[in-house]
Design an enzyme around this catalytic site. Structure first.
Site, mmCIF file in Angstrom:
data_model
loop_
_atom_site.group_PDB
_atom_site.id
_atom_site.type_symbol
_atom_site.label_atom_id
_atom_site.label_comp_id
_atom_site.label_asym_id
_atom_site.label_seq_id
_atom_site.Cartn_x
_atom_site.Cartn_y
_atom_site.Cartn_z
ATOM 1 N N ASN A 284 0.860 -1.189 0.000
ATOM 2 C CA ASN A 284 0.000 0.000 0.000
ATOM 3 C C ASN A 284 0.894 1.237 0.000
ATOM 4 O O ASN A 284 2.120 1.127 0.088
ATOM 5 C CB ASN A 284 -0.968 -0.030 1.192
ATOM 6 C CG ASN A 284 -0.221 -0.054 2.499
ATOM 7 O OD1 ASN A 284 0.480 0.889 2.850
ATOM 8 N ND2 ASN A 284 -0.348 -1.160 3.236
ATOM 9 N N ASP B 58 -4.453 -6.183 5.224
ATOM 10 C CA ASP B 58 -5.535 -6.973 5.831
ATOM 11 C C ASP B 58 -5.544 -8.403 5.300
ATOM 12 O O ASP B 58 -6.074 -9.301 5.939
ATOM 13 C CB ASP B 58 -6.887 -6.323 5.532
ATOM 14 C CG ASP B 58 -7.047 -5.002 6.262
ATOM 15 O OD1 ASP B 58 -6.479 -4.864 7.361
ATOM 16 O OD2 ASP B 58 -7.722 -4.095 5.734
ATOM 17 N N LYS C 177 -14.025 1.161 14.963
ATOM 18 C CA LYS C 177 -12.733 0.472 15.199
ATOM 19 C C LYS C 177 -12.319 0.563 16.668
ATOM 20 O O LYS C 177 -11.768 -0.377 17.234
ATOM 21 C CB LYS C 177 -11.634 1.065 14.309
ATOM 22 C CG LYS C 177 -11.731 0.543 12.888
ATOM 23 C CD LYS C 177 -10.782 1.204 11.913
ATOM 24 C CE LYS C 177 -11.227 0.807 10.499
ATOM 25 N NZ LYS C 177 -10.556 1.514 9.438
HETATM 26 N N1 CTP Z 1 -4.214 -2.890 11.949
HETATM 27 C C1 CTP Z 1 -3.450 -3.901 12.503
HETATM 28 N N2 CTP Z 1 -3.365 -5.110 11.901
HETATM 29 C C2 CTP Z 1 -4.022 -5.352 10.748
HETATM 30 C C3 CTP Z 1 -4.815 -4.330 10.181
HETATM 31 C C4 CTP Z 1 -4.883 -3.117 10.793
HETATM 32 O O1 CTP Z 1 -2.834 -3.684 13.538
HETATM 33 N N3 CTP Z 1 -3.911 -6.545 10.192
HETATM 34 C C5 CTP Z 1 -4.286 -1.627 12.656
HETATM 35 C C6 CTP Z 1 -3.641 -0.451 11.967
HETATM 36 O O2 CTP Z 1 -2.275 -0.349 12.329
HETATM 37 C C7 CTP Z 1 -4.458 0.708 12.495
HETATM 38 C C8 CTP Z 1 -5.833 0.099 12.736
HETATM 39 O O3 CTP Z 1 -5.640 -1.298 12.800
HETATM 40 O O4 CTP Z 1 -3.967 1.156 13.724
HETATM 41 C C9 CTP Z 1 -6.850 0.398 11.688
HETATM 42 O O5 CTP Z 1 -6.333 0.073 10.416
HETATM 43 P P1 CTP Z 1 -7.231 0.307 9.118
HETATM 44 O O6 CTP Z 1 -6.487 -0.224 7.928
HETATM 45 O O7 CTP Z 1 -7.729 1.710 9.069
HETATM 46 O O8 CTP Z 1 -8.489 -0.562 9.460
HETATM 47 P P2 CTP Z 1 -8.794 -2.082 9.326
HETATM 48 O O9 CTP Z 1 -8.974 -2.663 10.682
HETATM 49 O O10 CTP Z 1 -7.776 -2.736 8.452
HETATM 50 O O11 CTP Z 1 -10.215 -2.042 8.636
HETATM 51 P P3 CTP Z 1 -10.590 -1.517 7.141
HETATM 52 O O12 CTP Z 1 -9.387 -1.766 6.281
HETATM 53 O O13 CTP Z 1 -11.773 -2.339 6.785
HETATM 54 O O14 CTP Z 1 -10.926 -0.065 7.285
#
Ligand code: CTP
Length: 397
Positions: free
Chosen positions: A206, A275, A334
């Site tokens: 990303n 993710d 979240k």
């Molecule tokens: N995060 C994490 N581990 C993952 C995914 C996300 O620790 N596998 C953490 C990121 O570091 C951030 C928070 O979760 O602090 C939110 O990340 P974000 O990408 O905004 O959200 P997601 O939980 O991945 O949900 P979505 O992508 O559906 O918005």
């Protein structure tokens, strides 16, 4: 960036205490250089200060290898000059504009503020001439860390004792606006993107630059914390003093964070962790053909933030929410779902807060509500995040 303190040592028995001050200021994140009057060199060797500061010490304007104009060079280099110990003589010279040796000359050439920490015999301190010079220097805006009362080196009792080293260091840090409110804390910060391998040369990634997390690590170090920085692939320089653990994949980042969190008091998860990751990683480079390759099966990664929150106990864990729509709604969801103490909600659809920019536009979402910040440089956002994290930590104690 480190603050520059020029320590100007004049000739008094308290000169030996300035050695400790060099160390303490360095520990607080300052760079220290030293200049000494000829009399100061009678009390303590310049070599001591040279070894401590790791810079040549200015003792003679006409014999300084680094520059033909050392007073101008150091006068421009300093963010603050601490005159310690300050004798009656050096204060009289500065009050009168006399520049007849390297310290008085350098103070005259200073472009930064100066603070005097006087130390001398009680009668010399109380003398009208000395008091007149102190008043004049104060009028001109010079700072003072006043001497205290007690048994003096000469055997007299009374005012004239150098202020305590702790008070002097605290005063210098206050003048430099250096806050050390995180001293003694161990902070885990994760930052940057992750790369999820498809084959030995290709990956899913990303656009995260890591700048926000690195700014948080730097700001936390500046405020006295010990920092472990778990960094995904990014080319940013390691903040000085951070323990950096480089990782590539979401799995590596998970392992590194879980292990570092064992010794941490708080965690800030700013990384843009993938993710999903390919279920199967080809062990050879996939070859091109004219046929479509179908699909790459992806499986979910572990959520590091959620895992840290599950085991955090009374420790503070802060996450981020990078969103392109319904910023506060998604961030609040979240906060609740992952049991985080705070979510930094960040609208990555705007140019001033998109991945890779030097500014950020964020809101803080906690159980107490939402706090919106204006667009700020990432360094200032980092300090604002740490202010809130420090407050949450102190509320738990
Ligand atoms: N995060 C994490 N581990 C993952 C995914 C996300 O620790 N596998 C953490 C990121 O570091 C951030 C928070 O979760 O602090 C939110 O990340 P974000 O990408 O905004 O959200 P997601 O939980 O991945 O949900 P979505 O992508 O559906 O918005």
């Amino acid at each position: 960036m480190k603050k520059h303190v020029l320590l100007a040592v004049s000739g008094g028995i308290a000169a030996y205490k300035s050695c400790d001050i060099v160390r303490r200021l360095q520990d607080a994140g300052c760079e220290v250089r030293v200049c000494m009057t000829p009399d100061a060199c009678e009390f303590i060797s310049p070599i001591t200060f040279e070894a401590l500061s790791q810079y040549p010490v200015l003792t003679d304007l006409f014999d300084f290898p680094e520059s033909p104009n050392p007073h101008i060079m150091l006068g421009a280099w300093a963010d603050l000059c601490l005159v310690c110990p300050a004798t009656a003589d050096i204060m009289a010279k500065v009050a009168s504009g006399i520049a007849d040796e390297c310290v008085s000359t350098t103070i005259l050439a200073l472009r930064a503020p100066a603070v005097f920490a006087p130390a001398m015999n009680v009668h010399m301190w109380r003398d009208e001439a000395t008091q007149g010079n102190v008043a004049l220097l104060q009028q001109r805006g010079y700072g003072f860390i006043m001497p205290t009362s007690g048994l003096l080196a000469c055997g007299d009792m009374g005012e004239g004792k150098l202020a305590s080293v702790s008070d002097i260091v605290a005063s210098v840090l206050a003048h430099l606006k250096i806050v050390r409110d995180l001293a003694g804390l161990k902070l885990l910060v994760n930052a940057g993107p992750t790369h999820e391998a498809i084959d030995p040369v290709r990956y899913i990634a990303n656009a995260s630059s890591g700048k926000m997390g690195f700014s948080i690590a730097q700001a936390a170090l500046d405020r006295g914390a010990a920092v472990t920085l778990v960094a995904g692939p990014c080319s940013l320089a390691t903040p000085e003093g951070a323990e950096r653990i480089d990782v590539v994949s979401a799995h590596d980042m998970y392992e590194a964070c879980m292990s570092a969190f064992e010794h941490a008091d708080a965690a800030i998860c700013s990384a843009a962790v993938a993710d999903y990751t390919p279920k199967i990683v080809a062990d050879h480079k996939l070859k091109k053909s004219d046929e479509p390759i179908g699909s790459i099966e992806l499986v979910p990664t572990k959520d590091i933030l959620a895992e840290l929150c599950r085991i955090k106990g009374t420790r503070v864990v802060c996450g981020f929410a990078a969103e392109t729509s319904d910023l506060i709604g998604n961030a609040t969801e979240k906060l609740v779902r992952k049991h985080a103490d705070m979510i930094v909600a960040n609208d990555v659809s705007k140019p001033e807060s998109t991945f890779g920019s030097d500014t950020n536009l964020v809101s803080f979402v906690t159980a107490d509500g939402v706090e919106e910040l204006p667009t700020l440089p990432k360094e200032e956002v980092a300090d604002a995040i740490l202010d809130r994290v420090a407050r949450l930590i102190s509320e738990r104690r």
